[in-house]
Write an enzyme that holds these catalytic residues in place. Structure first.
Site, mmCIF file in Angstrom:
data_model
loop_
_atom_site.group_PDB
_atom_site.id
_atom_site.type_symbol
_atom_site.label_atom_id
_atom_site.label_comp_id
_atom_site.label_asym_id
_atom_site.label_seq_id
_atom_site.Cartn_x
_atom_site.Cartn_y
_atom_site.Cartn_z
ATOM 1 N N ARG A 10 -4.560 4.008 -3.599
ATOM 2 C CA ARG A 10 -4.703 5.410 -3.793
ATOM 3 C C ARG A 10 -3.299 6.099 -3.404
ATOM 4 N NH1 ARG A 10 -7.222 6.678 -7.359
ATOM 5 N NH2 ARG A 10 -6.803 8.924 -6.822
ATOM 6 N N ASP A 33 2.051 -5.418 -5.206
ATOM 7 C CA ASP A 33 0.792 -5.330 -5.009
ATOM 8 C C ASP A 33 0.106 -6.615 -5.394
ATOM 9 O OD1 ASP A 33 -1.566 -2.735 -4.708
ATOM 10 O OD2 ASP A 33 -2.124 -4.539 -5.481
ATOM 11 N N CYS A 149 -3.365 10.947 6.790
ATOM 12 C CA CYS A 149 -3.216 12.448 6.193
ATOM 13 C C CYS A 149 -3.919 13.236 6.941
ATOM 14 C CB CYS A 149 -4.255 12.129 4.720
ATOM 15 S SG CYS A 149 -6.006 11.349 5.130
ATOM 16 N N ASN A 310 -6.404 14.684 0.862
ATOM 17 C CA ASN A 310 -5.999 13.633 1.690
ATOM 18 C C ASN A 310 -4.757 12.845 0.979
ATOM 19 O OD1 ASN A 310 -8.644 13.391 0.460
ATOM 20 N ND2 ASN A 310 -8.409 11.344 0.661
#
Ligand SMILES: NC(=O)c1ccc[n+]([C@@H]2O[C@H](COP(=O)([O-])OP(=O)(O)OC[C@H]3O[C@@H](n4cnc5c(N)ncnc54)[C@H](OP(=O)(O)O)[C@@H]3O)[C@@H](O)[C@H]2O)c1
Length: 329
Positions: A10, A33, A149, A310
């Site tokens: 995310r 990743d 966040c 967030n």
């Protein structure tokens, strides 16, 4: 400055979008990743919360190409194996959520990067810099954190209330579910995280209190925090109740105070009087938006309700840091 990202979940992908939106994607040189490149391209292109990226991402032999800009893509599962040095990456944004200890982050340095920026608070041996609170204290440490966040969404407000000598704070962070929860009831080490995220309000412990106490040592042992995970994919409403030694006379006075602070911290914090709900905060770049309708002063207590996206708000702080690091190179 040359950027790398480890972990394209995310936050990695939202930061990619913020760079693209700010015409700064050329700073990003390397992505790592464990997911296959096909999936990375697909997930960068399409996003349930944000929509279609709006530009075609093409596959190349060693990575991806976006609007003429090429980015190397790797699939290493250990930081020390990512060839940051070969690509002359200056700063890696560590966003796997797995490598949060100082020793893990040092592996990025051994792989040739100059500095490593962690996207969660980390331990007390990792310096913590929050935009709007203490970013000016940055001492060019090679490993540092810009918090989570939630720290970014609450700490600037704790700072804004210092004029009223806050004594204690209770926070309940009413938070979208995350990838560390399950979509249907199934095994997870923490019992409540085993439960279906989109069907339940799930209270969980968080260590936001520890991060806030690091930033505001005068409130040590006087901050308490929990999170309530709720069935939305993105968006947060933090419910913060302070006890103040010298409270303002009225709620209206508190609103005025917060509006003055908003002028000093315009990029980070704002006050709204619009009757918003969580989907209205999506894509807002502020770290926090105070809901002016619910500012309540009673005796020595003040309750404040604070909205933030967030992912998007935090990724804009990552962008702030990439600009800051660019300027101090
Ligand atoms: N989400 C938020 O709102 C938010 C906001 C601020 C900060 N943060 C922090 O940012 C960090 C990332 O959060 P997130 O929500 O983006 O998590 P996420 O969606 O789970 O993303 C993590 C990504 O890293 C990949 N990964 C896992 N192990 C890896 C390895 N060994 N090497 C390379 N990549 C690996 C994951 O792949 P798999 O999915 O295949 O495991 C996934 O793509 C966390 O520390 C979180 O606390 C999150």
């Amino acid at each position: 400055m040359k950027l790398g990202i480890n972990g394209m979940g995310r936050i990695g992908r939202t930061f990619f979008r913020v760079l693209w939106q700010n015409k700064a994607l050329e700073q990003l040189k390397v992505i790592n990743d464990i997911m296959p490149k096909t999936h990375l391209i697909y997930l960068l292109q399409y996003d349930t919360v944000r929509g279609n990226l709006g530009v075609k991402i093409n596959e190349t032999a060693g990575g991806i190409e976006v609007n003429g800009h090429t980015i190397e893509v790797h699939q290493h599962d250990r930081p020390e194996n990512i060839p940051w040095g070969k690509a002359q990456v200056d700063t890696v944004v560590e966003a796997t959520g797995i490598f949060t200890k100082k020793a893990d982050l040092e592996a990025h340095l051994r792989a040739g990067v100059k500095r490593c920026l962690l996207t969660t608070s980390g331990g007390t041996d990792i310096p913590l810099y929050i935009e709007g609170v203490n970013e000016a204290d940055y001492q060019k440490e090679k490993i540092f954190s810009i918090g989570s966040c939630t720290v970014n969404g609450t700490a600037p407000l704790v700072k804004a209330l210092q004029d009223f000598s806050p004594r204690s704070l209770y926070v309940n962070v009413i938070h979208a579910y995350s990838s560390r929860q399950n979509i249907l009831d199934s095994y997870y080490p923490e019992l409540r995280r085993t439960r279906a995220a989109a069907d339940n309000i799930i209270p969980l412990h968080i260590n936001l209190d520890l991060s806030l106490q690091r930033l505001f040592p005068g409130m040590k042992d006087h901050i308490s925090s929990i999170t309530s995970r709720v069935p939305v994919p993105c968006g947060v409403l933090a419910d913060m109740t302070f006890m103040l030694a010298t409270p303002p006379a009225s709620s209206a006075q508190m609103v005025e105070h917060l509006k003055q602070k908003q002028q000093q911290m315009a990029r980070i914090m704002q006050v709204t009087h619009d009757p918003i709900v969580s989907s209205d905060i999506i894509n807002d770049p502020h770290s926090l938006t105070i809901d002016g309708e619910f500012v309540q002063v009673m005796d020595n207590h003040v309750k404040l309700m604070v909205w933030f996206d967030n992912e998007w708000g935090f990724s804009n702080r990552l962008y702030d840091w990439s600009n800051r690091l660019n300027n101090i190179e």
